[in-house]
Structures are given as structure tokens and as C-alpha cells.
Design a protein around this motif. Structure first.
Motif, PDB file in Angstrom:
ATOM      1  N   GLY A  71      46.887 -47.515  86.583  1.00 46.92           N
ATOM      2  CA  GLY A  71      47.618 -46.267  86.494  1.00 46.92           C
ATOM      3  C   GLY A  71      46.802 -45.205  85.787  1.00 46.92           C
ATOM      4  N   GLY A  72      47.323 -43.980  85.787  1.00 49.04           N
ATOM      5  CA  GLY A  72      46.636 -42.878  85.124  1.00 49.04           C
ATOM      6  C   GLY A  72      45.323 -42.523  85.790  1.00 49.04           C
ATOM      7  N   MET A  73      44.382 -42.057  84.981  1.00 50.71           N
ATOM      8  CA  MET A  73      43.075 -41.659  85.529  1.00 50.71           C
ATOM      9  C   MET A  73      42.332 -42.835  86.134  1.00 50.71           C
ATOM     10  SD  MET A  73      41.630 -38.894  82.755  1.00 50.71           S
ATOM     11  CE  MET A  73      40.046 -38.860  83.622  1.00 50.71           C
ATOM     12  N   PRO A  89      34.787 -39.791  91.671  1.00 51.02           N
ATOM     13  CA  PRO A  89      34.622 -38.318  91.667  1.00 51.02           C
ATOM     14  C   PRO A  89      35.811 -37.598  91.047  1.00 51.02           C
ATOM     15  CG  PRO A  89      33.967 -39.245  93.781  1.00 51.02           C
ATOM     16  CD  PRO A  89      34.623 -40.340  93.027  1.00 51.02           C
ATOM     17  N   TYR A  90      37.037 -38.057  91.346  1.00 50.42           N
ATOM     18  CA  TYR A  90      38.216 -37.407  90.780  1.00 50.42           C
ATOM     19  C   TYR A  90      38.321 -37.669  89.276  1.00 50.42           C
ATOM     20  CZ  TYR A  90      40.013 -36.125  95.373  1.00 50.42           C
ATOM     21  OH  TYR A  90      40.179 -35.558  96.596  1.00 50.42           O
ATOM     22  N   ALA A 142      38.140 -35.433  83.912  1.00 52.31           N
ATOM     23  CA  ALA A 142      37.556 -35.455  82.563  1.00 52.31           C
ATOM     24  C   ALA A 142      36.987 -34.089  82.195  1.00 52.31           C
ATOM     25  CB  ALA A 142      36.464 -36.526  82.486  1.00 52.31           C
ATOM     26  N   ILE A 143      36.319 -33.440  83.156  1.00 52.15           N
ATOM     27  CA  ILE A 143      35.766 -32.103  82.892  1.00 52.15           C
ATOM     28  C   ILE A 143      36.882 -31.107  82.630  1.00 52.15           C
ATOM     29  CG2 ILE A 143      34.483 -30.190  83.921  1.00 52.15           C
ATOM     30  CD1 ILE A 143      32.772 -32.251  85.398  1.00 52.15           C
ATOM     31  N   ALA A 144      37.985 -31.188  83.422  1.00 51.57           N
ATOM     32  CA  ALA A 144      39.112 -30.268  83.238  1.00 51.57           C
ATOM     33  C   ALA A 144      39.747 -30.458  81.867  1.00 51.57           C
ATOM     34  CB  ALA A 144      40.141 -30.473  84.343  1.00 51.57           C
TER      35      ALA A 144
END
Length: 255
Positions: free
Chosen positions: A42-44, A50-51, A56-58
Motif C-alpha cells: 500500500g501507499g507509495m 518512476p511514480y 518523492a520529489i513532489a
């Protein structure tokens, strides 16, 4: 007695169940007891690589902006220091006009006046040129707030803060005292045009004029203090409407 067939499998004569034969071992765990493999992520972790990188960058960018906002607000309200002396202009550019802070709520002499901002417009239409009556922008904000359990921050503070911003950046003759003065004029013109665009005046708004109405708050009934509640006005010059004053996605001023 239990009998065995030619395959070595015993048949229970009492309950008819089939048990393990000689040399066979019964499974020690049933299907419900078997250890299951890892469940869905679940989650990230459920995202592809790639997503995950984009997320992480966002998150990092949002965190940096939040830290910058907290630092700028702290420098804005903090006493004068080396950083504010060297980078005060950068702090002001970040804070004004949306994030300006003040301590009037905790002042020893809080505000004792009601201030309302009015606007009127000069309209050019098919029937010629005419001037609208004064419209209370503060009154319209008050109507939107009354009875609303969760009133909009815009209705509560936008106009009030814009007017305070204008007063602090102009002298009594309505002359701007620097770049902030020009910014405050553009800001309050845009607010006025945004509110006027919600009404149909049957023509195009060419000029607007803004004024403030100030009334002192009456003394309480038990006080012997005499306070005049007659209004006083500060009337600004007429401003010609330009395309920069218009709300977004509009083709004309107040059509």
C-alpha cells in the motif's frame, strides 16, 4: 476392526472416515493454518518506480516550500536583526500582500472603529454613460459570513487586509510612498473589479472610485463616555480600468 484394501488405505468401520495408511503421514496443518505469503503493498510502495520518484520529489518540494514559508513569516514578525536588515526586501516580496501579519488582536488599544469599503463605477452602455450608486463591498462580505459556520477566509480578510495595505503605503493625500503603494493600488482595484463583475450593469466599466466609511463604536450603556458615531469618509480618486484590473477569463470590464 479396521480393514485395509490392497492399496494400504484403511477404512474406518466406525465413522467411515478415511485415514492415512501405513507409511503415510497426515498433513500437520490445514488450509486455514497454512502460512500465507506477503499481502498487497500500500501507499507509495504500491507505485511503480518512476511514480515513486515523482511522488518523492513532489513531497520534498512541498516540504521545502512549507519550511520557506515558516522562515519568512518568522523573519517578518521577528524584531529587527541582521538577516532582516540584509534581506528585508526579499522577505517583504514574499509576505506582502497575502501573508502579512500583525499583532492588533493582542494590542493594548485594539481597534475601536468599524471600517467599510465602498465602490462605485462609471458605466458606458447603449443608453450612454452613467454612474452607479455606492456599493458596500464590506457589506457583501458580511452577508456571506453571517449564519455561515465555516465562512471563507476571503470573505473575512481579503478586503480588510487590502485596505490596511493601501493605508499603510499611502499618505493622507493618497500619494503612494513607494513600490508597495503601487502594488496596493493594483491589488484593491482587482478586488473591486472582481466583486463588480458579479453584477450586470448593462455596459462596460470604464472607471471606478473607492472610499472608506469609518464609524466609531458606541460606548457601552454603563459608560459615561461620549463617542460620536457619525461616519467619516476617505474618498480616493477615480481610477481608469485597464486590462490588468480585470478578473481572469473575462473579455471586458463589467459587461
Amino acid at each position: 476392526m479396521d480393514s485395509y484394501d490392497d492399496r494400504g488405505v484403511g477404512s474406518g468401520s466406525e465413522n467411515g472416515s478415511v485415514g492415512p495408511g501405513p507409511g503415510q503421514r497426515e498433513d500437520a496443518s490445514s488450509g486455514a493454518d497454512r502460512v500465507s505469503g506477503p499481502g498487497p503493498r500500500g501507499g507509495m510502495a504500491a507505485l511503480s518506480l518512476p511514480y515513486q520518484i515523482v511522488a518523492a520529489i513532489a513531497l520534498a518540494a512541498i516540504g521545502l516550500v512549507a519550511c520557506a514559508q515558516l522562515a519568512m513569516v518568522f523573519l517578518h514578525v521577528a524584531p529587527s536583526n541582521t538577516l532582516t536588515k540584509q534581506h528585508g526586501e526579499a522577505v517583504d516580496d514574499w509576505i506582502y500582500p497575502e501573508f502579512e501579519q500583525n499583532w492588533k488582536l493582542f494590542a493594548p488599544n485594539p481597534l475601536q472603529q468599524n471600517v467599510a469599503v465602498h465602490v462605485r463605477a462609471e458605466i458606458v452602455g447603449a443608453d450612454g454613460r452613467h454612474t452607479t450608486p455606492w456599493m458596500s463591498l464590506s457589506g457583501e462580505d458580511g452577508k456571506a459570513i453571517r449564519g455561515n459556520l465555516a465562512p471563507s477566509h476571503v470573505h473575512q480578510n481579503e478586503l480588510r487586509r487590502a485596505w490596511d495595505f493601501y493605508l499603510s503605503s499611502h499618505d493622507n493625500e493618497n500619494r503612494a510612498n513607494g513600490l508597495r503603494g503601487e502594488l496596493s493600488e493594483r491589488y484593491i482595484r482587482r478586488i473591486a473589479m472582481l466583486r463588480l463583475s458579479e453584477h450586470d450593469y448593462g455596459g462596460t466599466i470604464e472607471r471606478i472610485q473607492i472610499r472608506s466609511e469609518v464609524r466609531s463604536i458606541a460606548a457601552p450603556g454603563w459608560s459615561e463616555e461620549k463617542i460620536s458615531t457619525r461616519p467619516s469618509y476617505r474618498v480616493l480618486p477615480w481610477w481608469t480600468v485597464t486590462s490588468a484590473d480585470l478578473p481572469e477569463n473575462t473579455e471586458g470590464a463589467g459587461k
